[in-house]
Scaffold this motif. Sequence first.
Motif, PDB file in Angstrom:
ATOM      1  N   CYS A  48      34.533  35.324  40.693  1.00 13.96           N
ATOM      2  CA  CYS A  48      35.422  35.910  39.690  1.00 13.96           C
ATOM      3  C   CYS A  48      35.383  37.429  39.656  1.00 13.96           C
ATOM      4  O   CYS A  48      36.330  38.058  39.198  1.00 13.96           O
ATOM      5  N   ARG A  49      34.317  38.040  40.097  1.00 13.77           N
ATOM      6  CA  ARG A  49      34.150  39.499  40.152  1.00 13.77           C
ATOM      7  C   ARG A  49      34.103  40.165  38.782  1.00 13.77           C
ATOM      8  O   ARG A  49      34.346  41.358  38.657  1.00 13.77           O
ATOM      9  N   ILE A  50      33.804  39.426  37.736  1.00 14.50           N
ATOM     10  CA  ILE A  50      33.663  40.044  36.411  1.00 14.50           C
ATOM     11  C   ILE A  50      32.326  40.772  36.305  1.00 14.50           C
ATOM     12  O   ILE A  50      32.192  41.771  35.609  1.00 14.50           O
ATOM     13  N   LEU A  80      32.535  53.794  33.762  1.00 25.20           N
ATOM     14  CA  LEU A  80      33.967  53.617  33.565  1.00 25.20           C
ATOM     15  C   LEU A  80      34.575  52.875  34.760  1.00 25.20           C
ATOM     16  O   LEU A  80      35.463  52.036  34.615  1.00 25.20           O
ATOM     17  N   ARG A  81      34.054  53.195  35.966  1.00 22.90           N
ATOM     18  CA  ARG A  81      34.557  52.523  37.169  1.00 22.90           C
ATOM     19  C   ARG A  81      34.334  51.016  37.068  1.00 22.90           C
ATOM     20  O   ARG A  81      35.216  50.206  37.382  1.00 22.90           O
ATOM     21  N   VAL A  82      33.145  50.641  36.627  1.00 24.71           N
ATOM     22  CA  VAL A  82      32.818  49.223  36.469  1.00 24.71           C
ATOM     23  C   VAL A  82      33.712  48.594  35.406  1.00 24.71           C
ATOM     24  O   VAL A  82      34.306  47.523  35.604  1.00 24.71           O
ATOM     25  N   LYS A  87      38.177  45.054  33.860  1.00 24.93           N
ATOM     26  CA  LYS A  87      39.392  44.915  33.064  1.00 24.93           C
ATOM     27  C   LYS A  87      40.564  44.494  33.942  1.00 24.93           C
ATOM     28  O   LYS A  87      41.342  43.607  33.591  1.00 24.93           O
ATOM     29  N   LYS A  88      40.651  45.107  35.109  1.00 28.16           N
ATOM     30  CA  LYS A  88      41.750  44.772  36.025  1.00 28.16           C
ATOM     31  C   LYS A  88      41.635  43.315  36.471  1.00 28.16           C
ATOM     32  O   LYS A  88      42.637  42.597  36.552  1.00 28.16           O
ATOM     33  N   THR A  89      40.419  42.878  36.761  1.00 28.01           N
ATOM     34  CA  THR A  89      40.213  41.476  37.141  1.00 28.01           C
ATOM     35  C   THR A  89      40.713  40.545  36.041  1.00 28.01           C
ATOM     36  O   THR A  89      41.407  39.556  36.303  1.00 28.01           O
ATOM     37  N   THR A 114      36.863  35.970  24.890  1.00 26.18           N
ATOM     38  CA  THR A 114      35.781  36.867  24.478  1.00 26.18           C
ATOM     39  C   THR A 114      35.707  38.088  25.392  1.00 26.18           C
ATOM     40  O   THR A 114      35.571  39.218  24.923  1.00 26.18           O
ATOM     41  N   LEU A 115      35.815  37.836  26.712  1.00 21.83           N
ATOM     42  CA  LEU A 115      35.733  38.952  27.657  1.00 21.83           C
ATOM     43  C   LEU A 115      36.895  39.925  27.452  1.00 21.83           C
ATOM     44  O   LEU A 115      36.705  41.140  27.508  1.00 21.83           O
ATOM     45  N   CYS A 116      38.089  39.390  27.255  1.00 23.21           N
ATOM     46  CA  CYS A 116      39.260  40.255  27.049  1.00 23.21           C
ATOM     47  C   CYS A 116      39.062  41.116  25.811  1.00 23.21           C
ATOM     48  O   CYS A 116      39.393  42.300  25.790  1.00 23.21           O
TER      49      CYS A 116
END
Lengths: 585, 165
Positions: A48-50, A80-82, A87-89, A114-116
Amino acid sequence: MSEMINVKINGMDVSVPDGSTILEAARALGIEIPTLCHMKNSNEIAACRICVVEVKRARSLVASCVYPVTEGMEIETNTLRVQNARKKTLELILSTHNRKCLSCVRSGSCELQTLCHDLGVENEGVYDGAKPVYEIDYSAPHMVRDNNKCILCRRCVAACSAQHVGVIGVNDRGFDTHIGSAFDKQLNEVACISCGQCIVNCPTGALYEKDDTDKVFAALGDPTKTIIVQTAPAVRAALGESFGLPIGTNVTGKMVAALRRLGFDKVFDTDFSADLTIMEEGTEFIDRVKNGGKLPLITSCSPGWIKFCEMYHPDMLENISTCKSPQQMFGAIIKTWYAEKNGLSPKDIVSVSVMPCTAKKFEIGREDQSAAGEGIPDLDITITTRELARMIERAGINFNMLPDEQYDNPLGEASGAAVIFGATGGVMEAALRTVVEVLEGKEMGNVDYEVVRGTAPFKAATLNVAGMDVKVAVVSGMEAAHELLKKVESGEEQYHFIEIMGCPGGCVNGGGQPIQPASVRSFTDIKGLRASALYSDDKANKIRKSHDNPMIKELYKEFFGEPGSHLAHNILHTTYKDRSKDYIK
Amino acid sequence: MKKRISNLPFTGTPEQEAKLKAVIAENKGQKSMLLSVMQEAQGIYGYLPLEVQTMVAEGMDVPVEEVYGIATFYAQFALTPKGKYKISVCLGTACYVKGSQSLLDKITEIIGIGPDECTADGKYSLEACRCIGACGLAPVLTVNEDVYGRLTNKDVAGILKKYID
């Protein structure tokens, strides 16, 4: 002791055992890296790359759930990069997700939601484009599969495969990739055992139990019916989680109070019929041992296990105890003995059960489960622990403020042996407490059989009972059961008595229990904590043995005569059938 | 692309089954050989219907779903039988811009089956394939080993006439 590795995470030093992942190392510092597809030991696929993090000198972000730490590694988990990558994922996952969150059964317990929220996704439709549309599969008696809410994390696939069932998997590829069964058959055409482990492992609302709460509310609103409810042992050890209580809190008193406030006429305890099961099954065991019957005897409480045996090991059906499950025994005596005693027609009783189990929804429709005859089912409606929590919420009952109340009599009284039915090893221990005393012909001082306790998938012991070596085994989860049965079938291993429960850890970890997110499932011993609530309950009970339950004695005196009597056979026992050719597996 | 599943009845012979059983026996107990057993199974039957996938799954001691997942992942596996005449229309870039989609549609119109399907009499099967390296002849189609190039829709009926028996 394994070697320790020193790493720096977000500027803080930490030493962790060699082989730890970045995710685990971060947890040691109290940093929780978000995950979605990861399930420790069962689904470590980094799909998932989260959970991506920055590792100094690494070319790109790495998946912390599988990336092992190395000496001197420097990791940043929250730059911020992480954050932007995560967020994009999420936004990309949302682009094909059916975002009917308001009416979703998992609203509030959805890991994606929850993640969103946590990662600040502002525009859920930013990448909207083509959207695959899947037909919702309502075919199974116990659950619904809605691929429109699936995020392809494969946690359900891992759970199903760990149950040695494997009827769901990943089909097709690319944009068409979806979770489904062979030849995209519906769930009722494949050899699904209804255990519900896929549901409790699903992060979203793609998999959920068939909701029968409306049926219960309808029955409660019908003044011509007597509505009787029974609650399984494992429910009390987990229901509190739905109301924010710690895992392993025993909420028997509040649960009973809530059921009364929902309007049930009688609130009874399945523990009573667990005691009854021990009387019948114990008698059956002694009879098989003394009269050269089929051994090993295998327990029959778990409908997921029964279905597994019928589909995957039909040669072992004669080994299964003919006892109905405690739920069905309870339903059977309500509509026979209890109805008669209270001048009720079985047709005017609506018998409801609250179970930690989704397979119970299949079980109530099985053949040969109608003790009252005339096609009257032993049990009318079964709901899961989650559905009960939903009913309590819907009825506006403030669960945590409720007083502790007692079960109704006469079917609310039970022994400590009964309550441990909810944990792996519990049925065996309860049976031993009775069988050993009967065979020895005297009261035994010790009733704690520690050898069969604990959440290990396989346990075995040899006990000397009345001069005879009795070999027992306890397994939970169908992979462990399959491995054991292969050895028993080939004659490689021999036992007298085997307890099998469908779900890993037993009913406390059933497919109908409150859902804990993967972050908790991966790093907390949920099974052990819930089981400990039951063992404490057992310890606190004055009556520790099923045959000492005074109501059980009365039931036999008044109605059945003796365990294993002709009447008991008619009402409390059942049959099984070979289903190995009926389904795709 | 989602794979099409054939609803034609399975017509496997005892000889085919014996061959497959022999392949399975050779690879028994080696789950890593599943893919290769599936390739051989397709070689024997021409495609992998449920009946064949079930035999492979039972023999290799894996769930049928695992076999199906693999069969739908790799383009080389087919879930529909091949006809006596295998018609392939190239949808590679060069053929596509030269109008091969329209050739494909025309064939569908004439023989009544779409891509990844086989006629009920087992005579024709149709598939859309990727570049076959004959771009100079675009648009191209093949029937079994025969190659036809520089086609227009008008040529289709004539080509099909050659494959009647």
